[in-house]
Design an enzyme around this catalytic site. Structure first.
Site, short mmCIF file in Angstrom:
data_model
loop_
_atom_site.label_atom_id
_atom_site.label_comp_id
_atom_site.label_asym_id
_atom_site.label_seq_id
_atom_site.Cartn_x
_atom_site.Cartn_y
_atom_site.Cartn_z
N GLU A 53 -5.00 -8.50 1.17
CA GLU A 53 -5.63 -8.15 2.72
C GLU A 53 -7.09 -7.73 2.40
O GLU A 53 -7.62 -7.33 1.50
CB GLU A 53 -5.11 -6.84 3.18
CG GLU A 53 -3.79 -6.84 3.67
CD GLU A 53 -3.41 -5.60 4.33
OE1 GLU A 53 -4.08 -4.75 4.77
OE2 GLU A 53 -2.14 -5.25 4.32
N GLU A 77 0.94 -1.10 -0.06
CA GLU A 77 -0.07 0.12 0.10
C GLU A 77 0.86 1.35 0.07
O GLU A 77 0.91 2.05 0.73
CB GLU A 77 -0.99 0.03 1.15
CG GLU A 77 -2.08 -1.05 1.26
CD GLU A 77 -2.89 -1.14 2.45
OE1 GLU A 77 -3.05 0.10 3.00
OE2 GLU A 77 -3.57 -2.01 2.62
O1 IFM Z 1 -4.01 -2.59 9.67
C1 IFM Z 1 -3.92 -2.49 8.15
C2 IFM Z 1 -2.61 -2.98 7.52
O2 IFM Z 1 -1.45 -2.42 7.93
C3 IFM Z 1 -2.79 -2.16 6.02
N1 IFM Z 1 -3.76 -2.47 5.33
C4 IFM Z 1 -5.35 -1.93 6.04
C5 IFM Z 1 -4.97 -2.65 7.41
C6 IFM Z 1 -6.53 -2.36 8.05
O3 IFM Z 1 -6.33 -0.59 8.40
#
Ligand code: IFM
Length: 485
Positions: free
Chosen positions: A382, A177
């Protein structure tokens, strides 16, 4: 009549996924490891940020976090018990290269060596991310991501980790990200290093992408040829609030800054003209040098997709009007040159992050990437939800809303696969309750509860359910099956 929800929540959900589909769970170093001074590790920007009063909810820090550095064997045993095919984790850069002189810390490498071996022994494939936001503080002191040299340092670090773990780790990711690292870190300032300068954010953005491209080359030079090297993005499912041109133009601009500012350079070797135009009042982009876009667009083997909630926008906000984009409260917007954009909530239920639950957004993002990069394998790296779940008097953690969230998003993934998207895996965020950045320990994303006082782990109901989904699927061949060379 069976409904989509019945399908989504039944344990045989996995049966319809393609053979080899990777069933995983994800974490990140600073969010779980703790042990911030162990074995030669030096501070990262998140140590500095979290120790700065007022930056993180309740003054929480990652000093102990989920104590994973000490408890990794227990955590790997949990993963094996759940039947996970893969575990996505990140490496803490300042454990490996702890000082500006570039020396390598053998004890840091040894930790990830032990972790990888434990995973392989347990039948869980390691999926390694090199950067999940914890820039070494000594690099920040030299300008951090606004300093072009940080990209070179990242490639050096990538080579060191690649040389050491490439014999056993098959799934590699450069950055997690980069949007958050660039824009939350340098424009709204709700993430480390807490800068609030849109020009710095765009500079950091470019240097992050350059770091990705240089790391791809560094990894290719040291990894066996069959390793997968990927980039993990958090593409936004951007929707205009209405067909009004003010709203559709807001959507175009936010799409430019959230999606096309990554996809165009990485997939096509150019920045989008309209984004360059929109941000001309902020920067002249003179930080882009000859050859950079060729480096950034070096071919990758897969794209990781992190998705939680859609982004609904409208135009015409008055100057100074609150812009709740769901990324944390700040007087400064993470979106350069979007002062007039309002961020609205999609309808429907929300998670504890106040993020609307909308699995169609995941479907849309996967189909868009499928259309933009046909043939490039995708991984949902994720997806998950924070809820305020707590143990009942018997110690059981019932979290039906998290289970429903995951099930509905898995159904969206399955739908995207059915429509032709090459989605090769799904990683729940997160394996463990952890340090949720500026929200500290107040938001629990884990399918495994962590009692932060004692470190005790408890499987939530969603973890047991996810294990049953995996069990219905595993046993087929595929990259989810770890292999030693
Ligand atoms: O916890 C975060 C992660 O580190 C990166 N993506 C989003 C998640 C939730 O906010």
């Amino acid at each position: 009549m069976r409904t989509a929800t019945d399908d989504a929540t039944s344990p045989d959900l996995g049966a319809d996924f393609p053979p080899g589909f990777v069933w995983g769970a994800a974490t990140a170093a600073y969010q779980i490891e703790g042990a911030v001074a162990a074995d030669g590790r030096t501070p990262s920007i998140w140590d500095t940020f979290s120790h700065t009063p007022g930056r993180v909810h309740d003054g929480d820090t990652g000093d102990t976090a989920a104590d994973h550095y000490a408890r990794y064997r227990e955590d790997v045993a949990l993963m094996a018990g759940l039947g996970l095919g893969a575990y996505r984790f990140s490496v803490a850069w300042s454990r490996i290269v702890p000082a500006a002189d570039g020396r390598v810390e053998p004890r840091g490498l040894a930790f990830y060596d032990r972790l990888v071996d434990a995973l392989l022994d347990a039948g869980v494939a390691p999926a390694l991310t090199l950067y999940h936001w914890d820039l070494p503080q000594y690099l920040q002191d030299a300008g951090g991501w606004t300093n072009r040299d940080t990209a070179t340092r990242f490639a050096d670090y990538a080579r060191v980790v690649g040389e050491r773990l490439g014999d056993r780790v098959r799934l590699w990711t450069t950055l997690n990200e980069p949007w958050c690292a660039a824009f939350l870190g340098h424009a709204s300032g709700v993430h480390a290093p807490g800068v609030t300068d849109p020009a710095a954010a765009l500079t950091a953005h470019h240097h992050l992408l350059l770091a990705h491209g240089e790391a791809v080359a560094a990894l290719r030079a040291v990894l066996p040829a069959d390793r997968s090297v990927s980039l993990v993005l958090n593409p936004a499912a951007v929707r205009a609030a209405s067909a009004d041109p003010l709203d559709t133009d807001a959507a175009r601009r936010v799409d430019g800054l959230a999606n096309r500012i990554f996809l165009d350079p990485v997939l096509r070797g150019r920045y989008p003209e309209d984004v360059l135009r929109d941000t001309a009042s902020v920067t002249d982009w003179s930080f882009v040098r000859d050859g950079d876009l060729a480096a950034i667009s070096r071919p990758i083997d897969a794209m990781g997709v992190n998705y939680y909630t859609p982004t609904v926008v409208a135009g015409g906000a008055a100057p100074g009007e609150a812009r709740n984009d769901g990324h944390g409260a700040s007087a400064f917007s993470p979106w350069p040159a979007c002062e007039d954009v309002r961020f609205l909530h999609a309808p429907g239920p929300r998670t504890a992050m106040d993020w609307p639950v909308d699995p169609d957004g995941l479907y849309d993002v996967l189909m868009r990437l499928h259309a933009e990069a046909p043939g490039l394998p995708l991984m949902v790296t994720e997806n998950g939800a924070a809820y305020e779940d707590a143990p009942d008097p018997d110690g059981r953690v019932a979290d039906p809303r998290r289970q429903a969230y995951i099930a509905a998003h898995l159904a969206a993934v399955r739908r995207a696969i059915g429509a032709g998207a090459e989605v090769r895996g799904y990683f729940v965020w997160s394996l463990l309750d952890n340090f949720e950045w500026a929200y500290g320990y107040a938001k629990r994303f884990g399918i495994v509860r962590v009692d932060f006082a004692s470190g005790r782990r408890t499987l939530k109901d969603s973890a047991r359910w996810y294990a049953s989904v995996i069990a219905a699927h595993r046993g087929r061949d595929g990259i989810g099956e770890p292999q030693r060379d």
